[in-house]
Scaffold this active site. Structure first.
Site, PDB file in Angstrom:
ATOM      1  N   CYS A  54       5.345  11.965  -7.657  1.00 44.77           N
ATOM      2  CA  CYS A  54       5.003  13.127  -8.487  1.00 44.77           C
ATOM      3  C   CYS A  54       3.957  12.714  -9.521  1.00 44.77           C
ATOM      4  O   CYS A  54       4.174  11.788 -10.305  1.00 44.77           O
ATOM      5  CB  CYS A  54       6.248  13.675  -9.176  1.00 44.77           C
ATOM      6  N   LEU A  97      -5.078  -9.541  17.626  1.00 46.32           N
ATOM      7  CA  LEU A  97      -5.693  -9.271  18.929  1.00 46.32           C
ATOM      8  C   LEU A  97      -6.989 -10.062  19.082  1.00 46.32           C
ATOM      9  O   LEU A  97      -7.332 -10.531  20.152  1.00 46.32           O
ATOM     10  CB  LEU A  97      -5.975  -7.767  19.022  1.00 46.32           C
ATOM     11  N   HIS A 119       0.814  -1.223   0.000  1.00 45.52           N
ATOM     12  CA  HIS A 119       0.000   0.000   0.000  1.00 45.52           C
ATOM     13  C   HIS A 119       0.846   1.270   0.000  1.00 45.52           C
ATOM     14  O   HIS A 119       0.358   2.334   0.369  1.00 45.52           O
ATOM     15  CB  HIS A 119      -0.954  -0.003   1.205  1.00 45.52           C
ATOM     16  N   GLY A 135      -2.005  -8.941  12.640  1.00 44.48           N
ATOM     17  CA  GLY A 135      -2.509  -7.591  12.924  1.00 44.48           C
ATOM     18  C   GLY A 135      -3.276  -6.917  11.808  1.00 44.48           C
ATOM     19  O   GLY A 135      -3.064  -5.732  11.552  1.00 44.48           O
TER      20      GLY A 135
HETATM   21  C1  BJW Z   1      -3.827  -5.888  16.907  1.00 49.95           C
HETATM   22  C2  BJW Z   1      -3.339  -5.032  17.870  1.00 49.95           C
HETATM   23  C3  BJW Z   1      -2.214  -5.463  18.528  1.00 49.95           C
HETATM   24  C4  BJW Z   1      -5.043  -4.080  17.056  1.00 49.95           C
HETATM   25  N1  BJW Z   1      -1.668  -6.638  18.236  1.00 49.95           N
HETATM   26  N2  BJW Z   1      -3.289  -7.055  16.621  1.00 49.95           N
HETATM   27  C5  BJW Z   1     -12.677  -7.282  -3.869  1.00 49.95           C
HETATM   28  C6  BJW Z   1     -13.867  -7.315  -3.181  1.00 49.95           C
HETATM   29  C7  BJW Z   1     -14.416  -6.148  -2.656  1.00 49.95           C
HETATM   30  C8  BJW Z   1     -13.782  -4.921  -2.825  1.00 49.95           C
HETATM   31  C9  BJW Z   1     -12.605  -4.890  -3.512  1.00 49.95           C
HETATM   32  C10 BJW Z   1     -12.059  -6.055  -4.026  1.00 49.95           C
HETATM   33  N3  BJW Z   1     -10.887  -5.733  -4.636  1.00 49.95           N
HETATM   34  C11 BJW Z   1     -10.679  -4.406  -4.509  1.00 49.95           C
HETATM   35  C12 BJW Z   1     -11.702  -3.878  -3.837  1.00 49.95           C
HETATM   36  C13 BJW Z   1     -11.865  -2.432  -3.497  1.00 49.95           C
HETATM   37  C14 BJW Z   1     -11.028  -1.993  -2.331  1.00 49.95           C
HETATM   38  C15 BJW Z   1     -11.492  -2.694  -1.066  1.00 49.95           C
HETATM   39  O1  BJW Z   1     -10.919  -3.637  -0.562  1.00 49.95           O
HETATM   40  N4  BJW Z   1     -12.544  -2.180  -0.466  1.00 49.95           N
HETATM   41  C16 BJW Z   1     -13.017  -2.741   0.811  1.00 49.95           C
HETATM   42  C17 BJW Z   1     -13.506  -1.598   1.677  1.00 49.95           C
HETATM   43  C18 BJW Z   1     -14.057  -3.807   0.528  1.00 49.95           C
HETATM   44  N5  BJW Z   1      -9.608  -2.253  -2.562  1.00 49.95           N
HETATM   45  C19 BJW Z   1      -8.851  -1.421  -3.265  1.00 49.95           C
HETATM   46  O2  BJW Z   1      -9.339  -0.407  -3.774  1.00 49.95           O
HETATM   47  C20 BJW Z   1      -7.395  -1.780  -3.462  1.00 49.95           C
HETATM   48  N6  BJW Z   1      -7.057  -1.665  -4.849  1.00 49.95           N
HETATM   49  C21 BJW Z   1      -7.337  -2.624  -5.732  1.00 49.95           C
HETATM   50  O3  BJW Z   1      -7.731  -3.713  -5.408  1.00 49.95           O
HETATM   51  O4  BJW Z   1      -7.138  -2.230  -7.033  1.00 49.95           O
HETATM   52  C22 BJW Z   1      -7.811  -2.963  -8.058  1.00 49.95           C
HETATM   53  C23 BJW Z   1      -9.316  -2.707  -7.913  1.00 49.95           C
HETATM   54  C24 BJW Z   1      -9.788  -1.452  -7.623  1.00 49.95           C
HETATM   55  C25 BJW Z   1     -11.175  -1.234  -7.481  1.00 49.95           C
HETATM   56  C26 BJW Z   1     -12.068  -2.290  -7.616  1.00 49.95           C
HETATM   57  C27 BJW Z   1     -11.575  -3.562  -7.912  1.00 49.95           C
HETATM   58  C28 BJW Z   1     -10.173  -3.767  -8.064  1.00 49.95           C
HETATM   59  C29 BJW Z   1      -6.515  -0.759  -2.766  1.00 49.95           C
HETATM   60  C30 BJW Z   1      -6.651  -0.809  -1.299  1.00 49.95           C
HETATM   61  C31 BJW Z   1      -5.848   0.312  -0.671  1.00 49.95           C
HETATM   62  C32 BJW Z   1      -6.040   0.336   0.817  1.00 49.95           C
HETATM   63  N7  BJW Z   1      -5.445   1.490   1.334  1.00 49.95           N
HETATM   64  C33 BJW Z   1      -5.534   1.752   2.750  1.00 49.95           C
HETATM   65  C34 BJW Z   1      -5.325   3.259   2.998  1.00 49.95           C
HETATM   66  C35 BJW Z   1      -3.905   3.677   2.735  1.00 49.95           C
HETATM   67  C36 BJW Z   1      -3.753   5.093   3.095  1.00 49.95           C
HETATM   68  C37 BJW Z   1      -3.651   5.313   4.558  1.00 49.95           C
HETATM   69  O5  BJW Z   1      -2.875   4.616   5.231  1.00 49.95           O
HETATM   70  O6  BJW Z   1      -4.331   6.222   5.011  1.00 49.95           O
HETATM   71  O7  BJW Z   1      -4.590   0.968   3.484  1.00 49.95           O
HETATM   72  S1  BJW Z   1      -7.088   1.304   3.473  1.00 49.95           S
HETATM   73  C38 BJW Z   1      -6.429   0.921   5.049  1.00 49.95           C
HETATM   74  O8  BJW Z   1      -6.857  -0.426   5.344  1.00 49.95           O
HETATM   75  C39 BJW Z   1      -4.895   0.907   4.893  1.00 49.95           C
HETATM   76  C40 BJW Z   1      -4.542  -0.434   5.484  1.00 49.95           C
HETATM   77  O9  BJW Z   1      -3.323  -0.903   4.946  1.00 49.95           O
HETATM   78  C41 BJW Z   1      -5.736  -1.289   5.149  1.00 49.95           C
HETATM   79  C42 BJW Z   1      -5.893  -2.514   6.016  1.00 49.95           C
HETATM   80  O10 BJW Z   1      -6.137  -2.152   7.346  1.00 49.95           O
HETATM   81  P1  BJW Z   1      -5.566  -3.072   8.499  1.00 49.95           P
HETATM   82  O11 BJW Z   1      -4.116  -3.044   8.477  1.00 49.95           O
HETATM   83  O12 BJW Z   1      -6.218  -4.401   8.429  1.00 49.95           O
HETATM   84  O13 BJW Z   1      -6.038  -2.257   9.800  1.00 49.95           O
HETATM   85  P2  BJW Z   1      -7.396  -2.380  10.627  1.00 49.95           P
HETATM   86  O14 BJW Z   1      -7.475  -1.199  11.513  1.00 49.95           O
HETATM   87  O15 BJW Z   1      -8.553  -2.628   9.749  1.00 49.95           O
HETATM   88  O16 BJW Z   1      -7.222  -3.704  11.516  1.00 49.95           O
HETATM   89  C43 BJW Z   1      -6.267  -3.794  12.545  1.00 49.95           C
HETATM   90  C44 BJW Z   1      -6.310  -5.196  13.140  1.00 49.95           C
HETATM   91  O17 BJW Z   1      -5.267  -5.306  14.079  1.00 49.95           O
HETATM   92  C45 BJW Z   1      -7.623  -5.530  13.865  1.00 49.95           C
HETATM   93  O18 BJW Z   1      -8.063  -6.837  13.517  1.00 49.95           O
HETATM   94  C46 BJW Z   1      -7.234  -5.492  15.345  1.00 49.95           C
HETATM   95  O19 BJW Z   1      -7.925  -6.446  16.143  1.00 49.95           O
HETATM   96  C47 BJW Z   1      -5.770  -5.852  15.283  1.00 49.95           C
HETATM   97  N8  BJW Z   1      -4.992  -5.255  16.357  1.00 49.95           N
HETATM   98  N9  BJW Z   1      -4.183  -3.908  17.920  1.00 49.95           N
HETATM   99  C48 BJW Z   1      -2.264  -7.415  17.276  1.00 49.95           C
HETATM  100  N10 BJW Z   1      -1.687  -4.704  19.528  1.00 49.95           N
END
Ligand code: BJW
Length: 233
Positions: A118, A203, A110, A176
């Protein structure tokens, strides 16, 4: 023996970096669509740049925790016996805590907070400061730098390297991450289909089908898991 590890915000939570979707998460005060999409950036670039400027600053204050360091130890020790590419980390995180914790083989699917992209010349530049005042691109001189981060609707980075790491691994570990964002959320199932043993370290349970689940804070459970793995191998 090859191990591929997918990490998410939870691994950096113990370093004081907010996750996205937990209570008091990063997006509690922001609607996702206001800050994490190309449309949001076009609509209000100042808001988006300010959001990432603050996070860029915070990440540079944070330190890797015991989970980051344990994965680096796994890479070092397994690498010595099975080759440099025995451990691959695929991270959704945009911080640099894996690298500062000592890992070398890290894929940022990501993007990276300490990089600027740019939109005029597509040049990428290591960037530690702020972007809100519209600095010129060091390559083309045009003031069109944005955070080098994959927003919703944009293609993830390093797809080929990710699928290579997934195809030939014996163990696929997920640490995580809530498993709500694709394509990252589908990688464990794909690795399982190709014969990898899957393990979740988080978690809380995220409901996927894993061969093994270990629940707790990453900084506590990852070092234990790594030590167990190293004695098994
Ligand atoms: C602990 C803890 C501790 C807490 N110890 N654990 C297929 C199906 C449906 C939708 C799509 C699909 N393919 C693509 C999509 C669209 C979209 C998508 O997924 N949408 C969903 C909302 C459904 N995906 C995209 O657009 C992606 N691009 C793509 O696929 O391109 C082709 C395409 C485009 C469009 C349509 C189809 C195909 C790109 C995704 C980019 C994600 N970017 C982000 C933001 C980056 C900018 C920023 O940082 O601000 O990345 S979203 C955000 O979520 C960030 C993260 O990397 C990502 C994942 O989050 P993460 O890491 O899982 O965090 P949390 O908070 O959700 O979870 C934390 C976990 O930790 C929890 O479980 C806690 O319990 C645990 N935890 N403390 C251990 N101490």
């Amino acid at each position: 023996m090859r191990i591929t590890i997918l990490t998410g915000a939870g691994i950096s939570a113990d370093s004081g970096i907010a996750t996205f979707r937990d209570a008091d998460g990063l997006w509690e005060n922001h609607r996702v669509e206001d800050v994490a999409s190309p449309a949001a950036f076009r609509r209000d670039p100042q808001l988006v740049q300010r959001f990432y400027d603050l996070r860029r600053e915070a990440v540079q204050q944070a330190e890797p925790n015991a989970a980051h360091r344990a994965l680096a130890k796994l890479e070092r020790e397994l690498g010595a016996a099975h080759g440099d590419d025995a451990v691959t980390i695929i991270t959704q995180n945009i911080d640099d805590l894996h690298e500062r914790g000592g890992s070398r083989n890290v894929i940022h699917m990501h993007g990276e907070l300490l990089s600027a992209l740019c939109t005029s010349c597509e040049g990428r530049h290591r960037w530690k400061g702020s972007l809100i005042d519209g600095p010129d691109c060091p390559s083309c001189g045009i003031a069109t730098l944005r955070p080098d981060i994959v927003w919703f609707g944009e293609n993830i980075y390093h797809t080929e390297a990710i699928y290579r790491a997934l195809e030939d691994c014996d163990v696929f570990a997920v640490i995580g991450t809530s498993g709500q964002v694709y394509p990252a959320a589908g990688l464990a199932a794909e690795a399982a289909q190709r014969g990898a043993r899957t393990v979740l370290l988080n978690l809380e349970s995220t409901g996927g089908l894993f061969d093994d689940e270990q629940l707790g804070p990453a900084a506590e459970i990852v070092p234990v898991w790594v030590d167990e793995l190293l004695t098994e191998i």
